[in-house]
Design an enzyme around this catalytic site. Sequence first.
Site, PDB file in Angstrom:
ATOM      1  N   LYS A  52       0.131   4.286  -0.196  1.00  0.00           N
ATOM      2  CA  LYS A  52      -0.472   5.487   0.440  1.00  0.00           C
ATOM      3  C   LYS A  52      -0.228   6.708  -0.459  1.00  0.00           C
ATOM      4  O   LYS A  52      -0.282   6.571  -1.675  1.00  0.00           O
ATOM      5  CB  LYS A  52       0.059   5.647   1.856  1.00  0.00           C
ATOM      6  CG  LYS A  52      -0.136   4.357   2.674  1.00  0.00           C
ATOM      7  CD  LYS A  52       0.122   4.516   4.131  1.00  0.00           C
ATOM      8  CE  LYS A  52      -0.083   3.169   4.825  1.00  0.00           C
ATOM      9  NZ  LYS A  52       0.068   3.232   6.276  1.00  0.00           N
ATOM     10  N   GLU A  55      -5.401  -5.112  10.682  1.00  0.00           N
ATOM     11  CA  GLU A  55      -4.321  -4.159  10.940  1.00  0.00           C
ATOM     12  C   GLU A  55      -4.596  -3.418  12.241  1.00  0.00           C
ATOM     13  O   GLU A  55      -5.394  -2.465  12.256  1.00  0.00           O
ATOM     14  CB  GLU A  55      -4.243  -3.121   9.810  1.00  0.00           C
ATOM     15  CG  GLU A  55      -3.977  -3.701   8.444  1.00  0.00           C
ATOM     16  CD  GLU A  55      -3.423  -2.646   7.500  1.00  0.00           C
ATOM     17  OE1 GLU A  55      -2.250  -2.775   7.124  1.00  0.00           O
ATOM     18  OE2 GLU A  55      -4.132  -1.700   7.165  1.00  0.00           O
ATOM     19  N   SER A  61       3.464  -2.403  10.317  1.00  0.00           N
ATOM     20  CA  SER A  61       4.908  -2.465  10.559  1.00  0.00           C
ATOM     21  C   SER A  61       5.543  -3.788  10.126  1.00  0.00           C
ATOM     22  O   SER A  61       6.508  -4.247  10.750  1.00  0.00           O
ATOM     23  CB  SER A  61       5.228  -2.167  12.030  1.00  0.00           C
ATOM     24  OG  SER A  61       4.871  -0.835  12.339  1.00  0.00           O
ATOM     25  N   HIS A 102      -9.497   1.345   5.201  1.00  0.00           N
ATOM     26  CA  HIS A 102      -8.194   1.474   5.856  1.00  0.00           C
ATOM     27  C   HIS A 102      -8.339   2.440   7.036  1.00  0.00           C
ATOM     28  O   HIS A 102      -9.090   3.414   6.970  1.00  0.00           O
ATOM     29  CB  HIS A 102      -7.151   1.989   4.859  1.00  0.00           C
ATOM     30  CG  HIS A 102      -5.765   1.933   5.411  1.00  0.00           C
ATOM     31  ND1 HIS A 102      -5.279   2.881   6.288  1.00  0.00           N
ATOM     32  CD2 HIS A 102      -4.770   1.029   5.252  1.00  0.00           C
ATOM     33  CE1 HIS A 102      -4.045   2.564   6.635  1.00  0.00           C
ATOM     34  NE2 HIS A 102      -3.712   1.438   6.017  1.00  0.00           N
ATOM     35  N   GLU A 119      -6.623   4.781   8.079  1.00  0.00           N
ATOM     36  CA  GLU A 119      -6.373   6.204   7.788  1.00  0.00           C
ATOM     37  C   GLU A 119      -7.586   6.849   7.129  1.00  0.00           C
ATOM     38  O   GLU A 119      -7.865   8.032   7.330  1.00  0.00           O
ATOM     39  CB  GLU A 119      -5.107   6.336   6.917  1.00  0.00           C
ATOM     40  CG  GLU A 119      -3.853   6.102   7.761  1.00  0.00           C
ATOM     41  CD  GLU A 119      -2.688   5.473   7.026  1.00  0.00           C
ATOM     42  OE1 GLU A 119      -2.657   5.482   5.779  1.00  0.00           O
ATOM     43  OE2 GLU A 119      -1.789   4.933   7.711  1.00  0.00           O
ATOM     44  N   GLY A 173       2.673   1.883  10.954  1.00  0.00           N
ATOM     45  CA  GLY A 173       3.684   2.931  10.860  1.00  0.00           C
ATOM     46  C   GLY A 173       4.427   3.225  12.161  1.00  0.00           C
ATOM     47  O   GLY A 173       5.134   4.224  12.260  1.00  0.00           O
ATOM     48  N   ASN A 182       0.870  -1.183   0.000  1.00  0.00           N
ATOM     49  CA  ASN A 182       0.000   0.000   0.000  1.00  0.00           C
ATOM     50  C   ASN A 182       0.905   1.231   0.000  1.00  0.00           C
ATOM     51  O   ASN A 182       1.519   1.544   1.005  1.00  0.00           O
ATOM     52  CB  ASN A 182      -0.877  -0.051   1.269  1.00  0.00           C
ATOM     53  CG  ASN A 182      -1.667   1.219   1.489  1.00  0.00           C
ATOM     54  OD1 ASN A 182      -1.765   2.066   0.604  1.00  0.00           O
ATOM     55  ND2 ASN A 182      -2.254   1.349   2.676  1.00  0.00           N
TER      56      ASN A 182
END
Length: 261
Positions: free
Chosen positions: A15, A175, A219, A102, A104, A181, A13
Site C-alpha cells: 500500500k 478480499e 487480516s 483493490h 481501497e 485491516g 501489498n
Amino acid sequence: MQKVIKNNWVIGNWKSNPSSLTQAKSLANELKCIDFDRINAQIMVMPTNLHLTSVLDTMQDTSILVGCQDVSFTSDTIGAYTGDCSAEQMNAIGVKWTLVGHSERRTYHQESNEQLIVKIENALKNNMGVVLCIGETLTEYEKRQTLNVLHHQLAILKEIKPLKNNLDKLIIAYEPVWAIGTGKVPQVSEVEDVHQNIHKYLLSINEHLAKTPILYGGSVNADNVESFAKSDWIDGVLVGGASLIADKFSSLAKTFFATKK
Ligand code: PGA
C-alpha cells in the site's frame, strides 16, 4: 467439485508504505536475504510506484517477484496523462503483475467496472498479469449478498477481449472489505465456499480458467495463515499489514508453503 492443481502465491501489498525510500530498501533487503528459493515459492511484493525501481533492483536474481498496485486507466501507453503511470511504463521497468480493483481503489477513487475493464486490457496488452481483487462490504455480507456482489464484479471478465489469449495472466483475490485491516477474518469454511463458487463462475466464463489461482486476503497474519493454507480451495494469500515486517512476512510465507506441501 474436483480440485485442480494450481500455483500457490503469497503476495505482499505494501500500500502507501513505508514512508521513506531507505525504509523500503531495507525491507526489500531483509526479504532478499531470506531463503525462499528452497521452497520454490511464488512470492511477490507490491511496493508503491515511488519505490518500485529500487525494489526491483534489490530483487534481481531472487525468486521474489515485484508487482505494482495499479495501472493507468486513461491510456496503456505514454502521453499527456498527468499523474498516471501506464502499463507500458510498468512493463518497461520490469514489472510483470499489477493489482486491479483493490477495495481501497474502488472506494477512494470510485473505480467503476468500466474502468477496471480498461485497466485489465491495458495490463494484458502490455504483457502484464493481473491480480483482480473482489469482495463484499460488511452490509452486503450481513444481507447474504456476497455471491451476487462477487458475480457482478467478476462479470467484467466477459468483456475483456485479450483474456482468452492470456489465461495464465489472471489471479483472483477474494478480499471481504470488512476483513481488510480490521483483524476480523471469515471462517475458513466460508472462504472455501466462496472460492468454490468463484471457481465455478470462472468456468462458466471460459473453461480454460480452471487453473486461475484464487487467493484470500484480509487480516492474514503469521498466526492464522496455516488455517487458510490447509484448504485445498485457497491457492494463496494477499497480505497487507503483515507484509511490512520482513520477519513476519517470511514466517507467514514459510508456514503457508510448508502447509501446502
Ligand atoms: P490486510 O490488507 O492484510 O492489512 O488486511 C489486505 C489487503 O488489503 O490486500
